[in-house]
Design an enzyme around this catalytic site. Structure first.
Site, short mmCIF file in Angstrom:
data_model
loop_
_atom_site.label_atom_id
_atom_site.label_comp_id
_atom_site.label_asym_id
_atom_site.label_seq_id
_atom_site.Cartn_x
_atom_site.Cartn_y
_atom_site.Cartn_z
N CYS A 114 0.82 -1.22 0.00
CA CYS A 114 0.00 0.00 0.00
C CYS A 114 0.85 1.27 0.00
O CYS A 114 0.40 2.32 -0.45
CB CYS A 114 -0.95 0.01 1.20
SG CYS A 114 -2.08 -1.37 1.13
N HIS A 276 -3.90 7.11 1.05
CA HIS A 276 -4.09 5.80 0.42
C HIS A 276 -5.48 5.31 0.77
O HIS A 276 -5.91 5.40 1.92
CB HIS A 276 -3.02 4.82 0.93
CG HIS A 276 -3.40 3.40 0.74
ND1 HIS A 276 -3.73 2.88 -0.49
CD2 HIS A 276 -3.56 2.39 1.64
CE1 HIS A 276 -4.05 1.60 -0.34
NE2 HIS A 276 -3.96 1.28 0.94
N ASN A 306 -9.95 -0.75 -2.56
CA ASN A 306 -8.54 -0.50 -2.24
C ASN A 306 -7.70 -1.05 -3.40
O ASN A 306 -7.68 -2.25 -3.62
CB ASN A 306 -8.21 -1.21 -0.92
CG ASN A 306 -6.76 -1.06 -0.51
OD1 ASN A 306 -5.91 -0.66 -1.29
ND2 ASN A 306 -6.47 -1.40 0.74
O1 UT7 Z 1 -4.54 -1.16 2.63
C1 UT7 Z 1 -3.75 -1.97 3.44
C2 UT7 Z 1 -4.00 -1.77 4.87
N1 UT7 Z 1 -5.24 -2.38 5.24
C3 UT7 Z 1 -6.05 -1.76 6.08
O2 UT7 Z 1 -5.76 -0.66 6.50
C4 UT7 Z 1 -7.29 -2.50 6.54
C5 UT7 Z 1 -7.59 -2.19 7.98
N2 UT7 Z 1 -8.72 -2.96 8.50
C6 UT7 Z 1 -10.00 -2.75 8.09
O3 UT7 Z 1 -10.23 -1.93 7.22
C7 UT7 Z 1 -11.10 -3.54 8.77
O4 UT7 Z 1 -10.57 -4.25 9.85
C8 UT7 Z 1 -11.87 -4.51 7.82
C9 UT7 Z 1 -12.73 -3.72 6.86
C10 UT7 Z 1 -10.88 -5.37 7.07
C11 UT7 Z 1 -12.77 -5.44 8.62
O5 UT7 Z 1 -13.68 -4.67 9.39
P1 UT7 Z 1 -13.85 -4.95 10.95
O6 UT7 Z 1 -14.90 -4.04 11.41
O7 UT7 Z 1 -12.51 -4.82 11.58
O8 UT7 Z 1 -14.40 -6.43 10.98
P2 UT7 Z 1 -13.77 -7.75 11.66
O9 UT7 Z 1 -12.66 -8.27 10.84
O10 UT7 Z 1 -13.53 -7.48 13.10
O11 UT7 Z 1 -14.98 -8.75 11.54
C12 UT7 Z 1 -16.23 -8.52 12.20
C13 UT7 Z 1 -17.21 -9.57 11.78
C14 UT7 Z 1 -16.69 -11.00 11.91
O12 UT7 Z 1 -17.76 -11.82 12.30
P3 UT7 Z 1 -17.96 -12.26 13.85
O13 UT7 Z 1 -16.71 -13.01 14.19
O14 UT7 Z 1 -18.09 -10.98 14.61
O15 UT7 Z 1 -19.19 -13.09 13.81
C15 UT7 Z 1 -16.31 -11.35 10.50
O16 UT7 Z 1 -16.39 -12.74 10.24
O17 UT7 Z 1 -17.56 -9.40 10.41
C16 UT7 Z 1 -17.36 -10.62 9.71
N3 UT7 Z 1 -16.95 -10.32 8.33
C17 UT7 Z 1 -17.83 -10.13 7.33
N4 UT7 Z 1 -19.18 -10.17 7.29
C18 UT7 Z 1 -19.76 -9.92 6.11
C19 UT7 Z 1 -15.70 -10.15 7.85
N5 UT7 Z 1 -15.75 -9.86 6.55
C20 UT7 Z 1 -17.06 -9.84 6.19
C21 UT7 Z 1 -17.72 -9.57 5.00
N6 UT7 Z 1 -19.08 -9.63 4.99
N7 UT7 Z 1 -17.06 -9.26 3.85
#
Ligand code: UT7
Length: 349
Positions: A114, A276, A306
């Site tokens: 990134c 970014h 992204n």
């Molecule tokens: O560009 C490179 C650098 N990358 C970044 O800066 C990314 C930084 N991180 C993020 O942007 C966020 O952490 C994400 C968008 C990747 C994820 O969002 P989050 O709010 O942190 O979600 P999470 O990973 O904590 O997951 C929450 C829940 C989980 O379910 P449970 O365990 O709470 O039941 C996941 O399984 O959301 C679930 N989940 C989804 N549900 C529907 C994860 N991905 C999805 C999805 N659709 N696509």
């Protein structure tokens, strides 16, 4: 004093638009979840067979070179940033050199994910300032759609990424009120594995000591690439999203402040911040922390997802095309990503 200025920008995004709803065909997700957590509404996917990271880079480069009033034969150095190259090796730089029928100039590939475009820009900036080169092409391009886990297992990563390319041409200027004022590069490898694609690679982390004791010469090739790696999704990007988010919202503002403080400027002096495009929530958090107005920050992740190394040059080009960047404007570019690596650049347009 010689500085580098951006003499031309270009972008290319593939025609195929994939909405959040389209992703429901492959995995258990929802438009609501994706929009709420990331701000993304749609992204573009390259043509499966006819477009590659290099071909998209070439399209963006053609526009940037033309806008700089040059031809591909005028370019004297290439810096190409990507994490999704056409081949494991050689890199995309030489493929672009070939495709654009450029002279036998140097072509450098940058692997900083990134932050890739920021590292590439900084390298090019040094070559311009030392007088080594006069017309450097800097490209960021990605074809993510070819290397994502589209099953529900990979949904936390695959819904985020999109394809595209952006490019700029850097040239020297002696105009005191123009050009790149400074660039700032950082890394901390302590958490390298929390946002990574592990295989194929040479680390052999997945081979336990017991397994090595039982090593069978016939398995030699499988240390690098095996069915088990595919079964365990190690051939796709893996990410601990919340852990990355936490560090991103700390490093983004810090590296932007660093750029401003180095040049004795304040956030109020900024005409435009182009972060970014990792997650709209991250950009909003950074905006709030730095107390920037809406018109001081440019985001387009809603339409493109992204695009990693391509996100900043695509956004820069788009903002310029929309008339949001004018001569004399103070623009800050900043990135954070896998590695971790993070970086910023401050420039006068
Ligand atoms: O560009 C490179 C650098 N990358 C970044 O800066 C990314 C930084 N991180 C993020 O942007 C966020 O952490 C994400 C968008 C990747 C994820 O969002 P989050 O709010 O942190 O979600 P999470 O990973 O904590 O997951 C929450 C829940 C989980 O379910 P449970 O365990 O709470 O039941 C996941 O399984 O959301 C679930 N989940 C989804 N549900 C529907 C994860 N991905 C999805 C999805 N659709 N696509």
């Amino acid at each position: 004093m010689v500085r580098s200025r951006i003499a031309g920008t270009g972008k290319y995004v593939p025609a195929n638009i994939v909405t959040n709803k389209d992703l429901l065909k492959y995995m258990d997700t929802s438009d609501e979840w994706i929009q709420e957590r990331t701000g993304i509404q749609e992204r573009h996917y390259a043509h499966r067979t006819e477009e590659t990271t290099t071909t998209m880079g070439v399209e963006a480069a053609r526009i940037a070179i033309e806008r700089a009033g040059l031809t591909p034969q005028d370019i004297d150095f290439i810096v190409f940033a990507t994490l999704s190259p056409d081949y494991y090796f050689p890199g995309c730089g030489v493929l672009l050199q070939r495709a654009m029928k450029m002279k036998e100039i140097g072509a450098l590939d940058v692997r900083n994910q990134c932050s890739g475009f920021m590292y590439a820009l900084s390298v090019a900036d040094q070559f311009i300032k030392t007088g080594m080169y006069k017309n450097i092409l800097v490209v960021g391009a990605e074809k993510h759609s070819f290397g994502l886990d589209f099953s529900t297992r990979g949904r936390n990563v695959s819904v985020i990424f999109g394809d595209g390319a952006g490019a700029v041409v850097l040239q020297p200027t002696t105009n005191e009120n123009q050009g790149i004022l400074s660039t700032h590069l950082h890394s901390d490898g302590a958490n390298a594995e929390i946002l990574a694609m592990y295989n194929p690679g040479t680390h052999a982390n997945h081979w336990t000591e017991q397994k090595l004791a039982d090593f069978d010469e016939a398995e030699m090739g499988e240390m690098f690439f095996s069915h088990a790696m595919i079964d365990k999704a190690q051939v796709y990007p893996n990410m601990d999203g919340p852990a990355v988010f936490k560090v991103a919202v700390e490093k983004f503002p810090a590296v932007i402040r660093e750029a401003l403080e180095t040049n004795h400027l304040a956030t109020t002096d900024l005409s435009l911040l182009i972060p970014h495009q990792a997650n709209l929530r991250i950009s909003q958090f950074v905006q709030k922390k730095l107390q920037l107005r809406d018109d001081q920050v440019y985001n387009n992740i809603q339409q493109y997802g992204n695009t990693t190394a391509a996100s900043i040059p695509i956004a820069l080009c788009e903002a310029w095309e929309m008339g949001k960047i004018k001569e004399g404007d103070l623009v800050c570019l900043a990135a954070f990503g896998s590695g971790f690596t993070w970086a910023s650049a401050l420039l006068k347009w």
